[in-house]
Motif scaffolding. Structure first.
Motif, mmCIF file in Angstrom:
data_model
loop_
_atom_site.group_PDB
_atom_site.id
_atom_site.type_symbol
_atom_site.label_atom_id
_atom_site.label_comp_id
_atom_site.label_asym_id
_atom_site.label_seq_id
_atom_site.Cartn_x
_atom_site.Cartn_y
_atom_site.Cartn_z
ATOM 1 N N MET A 1 0.838 -1.174 0.000
ATOM 2 C CA MET A 1 0.000 0.000 0.000
ATOM 3 C C MET A 1 0.889 1.244 0.000
ATOM 4 O O MET A 1 1.942 1.267 0.613
ATOM 5 N N ASN A 2 0.451 2.234 -0.639
ATOM 6 C CA ASN A 2 1.197 3.466 -0.787
ATOM 7 C C ASN A 2 1.260 4.209 0.562
ATOM 8 O O ASN A 2 0.305 4.251 1.312
ATOM 9 N N ASN A 3 2.409 4.822 0.866
ATOM 10 C CA ASN A 3 2.582 5.563 2.121
ATOM 11 C C ASN A 3 1.600 6.716 2.253
ATOM 12 O O ASN A 3 1.137 7.022 3.350
ATOM 13 N N ILE A 4 1.294 7.364 1.152
ATOM 14 C CA ILE A 4 0.357 8.487 1.187
ATOM 15 C C ILE A 4 -1.022 8.016 1.634
ATOM 16 O O ILE A 4 -1.678 8.665 2.443
ATOM 17 N N VAL A 5 -1.457 6.884 1.150
ATOM 18 C CA VAL A 5 -2.758 6.330 1.531
ATOM 19 C C VAL A 5 -2.764 5.992 3.017
ATOM 20 O O VAL A 5 -3.720 6.292 3.738
ATOM 21 N N ILE A 6 -1.697 5.381 3.484
ATOM 22 C CA ILE A 6 -1.602 5.009 4.900
ATOM 23 C C ILE A 6 -1.657 6.252 5.784
ATOM 24 O O ILE A 6 -2.405 6.297 6.767
ATOM 25 N N TRP A 7 -0.873 7.267 5.437
ATOM 26 C CA TRP A 7 -0.884 8.495 6.221
ATOM 27 C C TRP A 7 -2.243 9.195 6.134
ATOM 28 O O TRP A 7 -2.698 9.820 7.104
ATOM 29 N N GLY A 8 -2.890 9.105 5.002
ATOM 30 C CA GLY A 8 -4.234 9.675 4.862
ATOM 31 C C GLY A 8 -5.229 8.996 5.786
ATOM 32 O O GLY A 8 -6.058 9.646 6.427
ATOM 33 N N ILE A 9 -5.159 7.676 5.864
ATOM 34 C CA ILE A 9 -6.057 6.926 6.746
ATOM 35 C C ILE A 9 -5.766 7.261 8.210
ATOM 36 O O ILE A 9 -6.694 7.478 9.002
ATOM 37 N N ILE A 10 -4.487 7.340 8.564
ATOM 38 C CA ILE A 10 -4.118 7.696 9.940
ATOM 39 C C ILE A 10 -4.605 9.104 10.276
ATOM 40 O O ILE A 10 -5.169 9.346 11.343
ATOM 41 N N GLY A 11 -4.415 10.026 9.355
ATOM 42 C CA GLY A 11 -4.872 11.411 9.565
ATOM 43 C C GLY A 11 -6.373 11.498 9.722
ATOM 44 O O GLY A 11 -6.874 12.212 10.593
ATOM 45 N N ALA A 12 -7.105 10.766 8.890
ATOM 46 C CA ALA A 12 -8.567 10.774 8.986
ATOM 47 C C ALA A 12 -9.013 10.188 10.321
ATOM 48 O O ALA A 12 -9.939 10.708 10.963
ATOM 49 N N GLY A 13 -8.348 9.132 10.752
ATOM 50 C CA GLY A 13 -8.682 8.533 12.041
ATOM 51 C C GLY A 13 -8.444 9.490 13.193
ATOM 52 O O GLY A 13 -9.271 9.607 14.100
#
Length: 93
Positions: A1-13
């Protein structure tokens, strides 16, 4: 999975957690204010805030009354507007 997607999910959480905490805090403040008002009424403390709000309403300064109520209670715009509107209705009767 792309790092940007992971950070986006963490940020949204994190954003969801922060928003929930803010909502919970606002509800706690509202509950505390209700309790304090009941105690003040039983002890016989004069409600100077409501008198000041009524005075502002009678002077045609409804927006200032809403701002004042928000500042004193820590409530949101909608709750403050509803309270000031209820005071307006009482004053018209």
């Amino acid at each position: 999975m792309n790092n940007i997607v992971i950070w986006g999910i963490i940020g949204a959480g994190l954003l969801i957690i922060i928003v929930c905490a803010i909502i919970r805090t606002q509800k706690d403040i509202e509950r505390i204010n209700v309790t304090l008002n009941k105690i003040a009424k039983q002890v016989g403390v004069q409600d100077t805030v409501t008198n000041e709000l009524k005075s502002l309403i009678l002077d045609g300064k409804k927006i200032e009354a809403i701002k004042k109520y928000r500042m004193v209670t820590g409530l949101g715009l909608l709750e403050a507007k509803e309270y000031v509107d209820s005071l307006c209705e009482k004053e018209l009767k």
